[in-house]
Design a protein around this motif. Structure first.
Motif, PDB file in Angstrom:
ATOM      1  N   ALA A   1       0.822  -1.217   0.000  1.00 52.97           N
ATOM      2  CA  ALA A   1       0.000   0.000   0.000  1.00 52.97           C
ATOM      3  C   ALA A   1       0.855   1.266   0.000  1.00 52.97           C
ATOM      4  CB  ALA A   1      -0.933  -0.009   1.215  1.00 52.97           C
ATOM      5  N   PHE A   2       1.889   1.305   0.836  1.00 52.34           N
ATOM      6  CA  PHE A   2       2.720   2.508   0.888  1.00 52.34           C
ATOM      7  C   PHE A   2       3.600   2.672  -0.348  1.00 52.34           C
ATOM      8  CE2 PHE A   2       1.674   2.898   5.451  1.00 52.34           C
ATOM      9  CZ  PHE A   2       1.252   4.220   5.406  1.00 52.34           C
ATOM     10  N   ARG A   3       4.002   1.569  -0.967  1.00 52.25           N
ATOM     11  CA  ARG A   3       4.733   1.701  -2.238  1.00 52.25           C
ATOM     12  C   ARG A   3       3.817   2.290  -3.314  1.00 52.25           C
ATOM     13  NH1 ARG A   3       7.229  -3.224  -0.670  1.00 52.25           N
ATOM     14  NH2 ARG A   3       5.900  -4.438  -2.057  1.00 52.25           N
ATOM     15  N   LEU A   4       2.558   1.862  -3.335  1.00 47.54           N
ATOM     16  CA  LEU A   4       1.592   2.426  -4.291  1.00 47.54           C
ATOM     17  C   LEU A   4       1.385   3.920  -4.037  1.00 47.54           C
ATOM     18  CD1 LEU A   4      -1.025  -0.463  -4.374  1.00 47.54           C
ATOM     19  CD2 LEU A   4       0.495   0.225  -6.243  1.00 47.54           C
ATOM     20  N   LEU A   5       1.386   4.314  -2.764  1.00 53.96           N
ATOM     21  CA  LEU A   5       1.259   5.738  -2.433  1.00 53.96           C
ATOM     22  C   LEU A   5       2.471   6.510  -2.945  1.00 53.96           C
ATOM     23  CD1 LEU A   5      -0.444   7.878  -0.843  1.00 53.96           C
ATOM     24  CD2 LEU A   5       1.112   7.438   1.070  1.00 53.96           C
ATOM     25  N   LYS A   6       3.659   5.982  -2.713  1.00 53.96           N
ATOM     26  CA  LYS A   6       4.877   6.651  -3.174  1.00 53.96           C
ATOM     27  C   LYS A   6       4.903   6.776  -4.699  1.00 53.96           C
ATOM     28  CE  LYS A   6       9.857   6.738  -2.735  1.00 53.96           C
ATOM     29  NZ  LYS A   6      11.006   6.244  -2.013  1.00 53.96           N
ATOM     30  N   GLU A   7       4.386   5.770  -5.387  1.00 54.80           N
ATOM     31  CA  GLU A   7       4.334   5.784  -6.854  1.00 54.80           C
ATOM     32  C   GLU A   7       3.152   6.603  -7.391  1.00 54.80           C
ATOM     33  OE1 GLU A   7       4.106   1.597  -7.686  1.00 54.80           O
ATOM     34  OE2 GLU A   7       6.154   1.228  -6.960  1.00 54.80           O
ATOM     35  N   LYS A   8       2.391   7.217  -6.481  1.00 57.88           N
ATOM     36  CA  LYS A   8       1.222   8.038  -6.820  1.00 57.88           C
ATOM     37  C   LYS A   8       0.144   7.252  -7.568  1.00 57.88           C
ATOM     38  CE  LYS A   8       3.868  12.362  -6.902  1.00 57.88           C
ATOM     39  NZ  LYS A   8       3.928  12.528  -5.529  1.00 57.88           N
ATOM     40  N   LYS A   9       0.037   5.966  -7.246  1.00 60.42           N
ATOM     41  CA  LYS A   9      -1.002   5.126  -7.832  1.00 60.42           C
ATOM     42  C   LYS A   9      -2.240   5.081  -6.946  1.00 60.42           C
ATOM     43  CE  LYS A   9       2.208   2.327 -10.508  1.00 60.42           C
ATOM     44  NZ  LYS A   9       2.824   1.003 -10.692  1.00 60.42           N
ATOM     45  N   VAL A  10      -2.100   5.549  -5.700  1.00 55.44           N
ATOM     46  CA  VAL A  10      -3.225   5.706  -4.776  1.00 55.44           C
ATOM     47  C   VAL A  10      -3.095   7.069  -4.113  1.00 55.44           C
ATOM     48  CG1 VAL A  10      -3.454   3.223  -4.357  1.00 55.44           C
ATOM     49  CG2 VAL A  10      -2.067   4.603  -2.815  1.00 55.44           C
ATOM     50  N   ASP A  11      -4.195   7.555  -3.544  1.00 56.18           N
ATOM     51  CA  ASP A  11      -4.206   8.870  -2.909  1.00 56.18           C
ATOM     52  C   ASP A  11      -4.033   8.814  -1.406  1.00 56.18           C
ATOM     53  OD1 ASP A  11      -4.684  10.249  -5.349  1.00 56.18           O
ATOM     54  OD2 ASP A  11      -6.793   9.690  -5.218  1.00 56.18           O
ATOM     55  N   ALA A  12      -4.304   7.672  -0.804  1.00 59.21           N
ATOM     56  CA  ALA A  12      -4.233   7.569   0.654  1.00 59.21           C
ATOM     57  C   ALA A  12      -4.060   6.113   1.058  1.00 59.21           C
ATOM     58  CB  ALA A  12      -5.517   8.119   1.280  1.00 59.21           C
ATOM     59  N   VAL A  13      -3.601   5.924   2.287  1.00 61.70           N
ATOM     60  CA  VAL A  13      -3.501   4.593   2.871  1.00 61.70           C
ATOM     61  C   VAL A  13      -4.208   4.654   4.224  1.00 61.70           C
ATOM     62  CG1 VAL A  13      -1.960   2.812   3.790  1.00 61.70           C
ATOM     63  CG2 VAL A  13      -1.319   4.070   1.715  1.00 61.70           C
ATOM     64  N   VAL A  14      -5.117   3.712   4.445  1.00 59.71           N
ATOM     65  CA  VAL A  14      -5.855   3.615   5.698  1.00 59.71           C
ATOM     66  C   VAL A  14      -5.705   2.195   6.199  1.00 59.71           C
ATOM     67  CG1 VAL A  14      -8.149   3.790   6.755  1.00 59.71           C
ATOM     68  CG2 VAL A  14      -7.520   5.321   4.887  1.00 59.71           C
ATOM     69  N   SER A  15      -5.505   2.040   7.505  1.00 61.45           N
ATOM     70  CA  SER A  15      -5.365   0.695   8.053  1.00 61.45           C
ATOM     71  C   SER A  15      -6.037   0.607   9.423  1.00 61.45           C
ATOM     72  CB  SER A  15      -3.880   0.357   8.213  1.00 61.45           C
ATOM     73  OG  SER A  15      -3.750  -0.867   8.903  1.00 61.45           O
ATOM     74  N   PRO A  16      -6.842  -0.432   9.635  1.00 64.07           N
ATOM     75  CA  PRO A  16      -7.400  -0.667  10.965  1.00 64.07           C
ATOM     76  C   PRO A  16      -6.491  -1.547  11.809  1.00 64.07           C
ATOM     77  CG  PRO A  16      -8.377  -2.190   9.435  1.00 64.07           C
ATOM     78  CD  PRO A  16      -7.409  -1.337   8.642  1.00 64.07           C
TER      79      PRO A  16
END
Length: 161
Positions: free
Chosen positions: A49-64
């Motif tokens: 998830a955080f790699r996708l965020l760094k690559e700007k493929k997602v806008d946010a990461v949320v985790s429960p």
């Protein structure tokens, strides 16, 4: 804990018109795992998830899940903002008069005054740029409001703010 399909169904209930997508990861960091497992478990869902965020493929990461693993993965995969020594978890809390943003919701037990000042600046910037509050007020949570109350560290932060 539910799987990816159940999680996707719950997200669609909360935000029905968003195009959520499931991205495969071969493993997870469980609540029982140590924070250091983030480093060795490269294909854990939180790292993906955080790699996708760094690559700007997602806008946010949320985790429960595991908050320590969440922070460790964010630092490992994305890094810190320039000038920020210690990151902080953030929560949006509803109140009678609107919402407040609370930074460092208990993740850091050993704080320095400079961390709290940095979190105050980050919170104010978030309120201005994301929420649209032109002049956000900054508050410092302490055990009392009388002059001289609170820990020495909180009194130092009050002076710095």
């Amino acid at each position: 804990m539910g799987g990816a399909v159940e999680t996707l169904q719950e997200l669609k209930k909360i935000i029905p018109n968003h195009p959520f997508e499931i991205v495969h990861a071969s493993s997870v960091v469980s609540m029982e795992d140590s924070v250091s497992s983030v480093r060795t478990n490269k294909d854990a869902s939180i790292n993906v998830a955080f790699r996708l965020l760094k690559e700007k493929k997602v806008d946010a990461v949320v985790s429960p899940g595991h908050s320590g693993a969440f922070m460790a993965s964010a630092l490992l995969n994305v890094g810190r903002l320039p000038g920020i020594v210690r990151p902080a978890l953030t929560a949006k809390i509803p109140t009678i008069s609107g919402e407040v943003i609370m930074l460092d919701i208990g993740a850091n037990v050993d704080c320095r005054p400079e961390y709290l000042v940095q979190w105050a600046r980050m919170g104010a910037t978030y309120c201005k740029t994301v929420i649209g509050v032109p002049n956000p007020r900054i508050g410092l949570l302490s055990n009392a409001s009388e002059e001289g109350k609170g820990t020495e560290m909180l009194r130092q932060v009050h002076e710095l703010l």
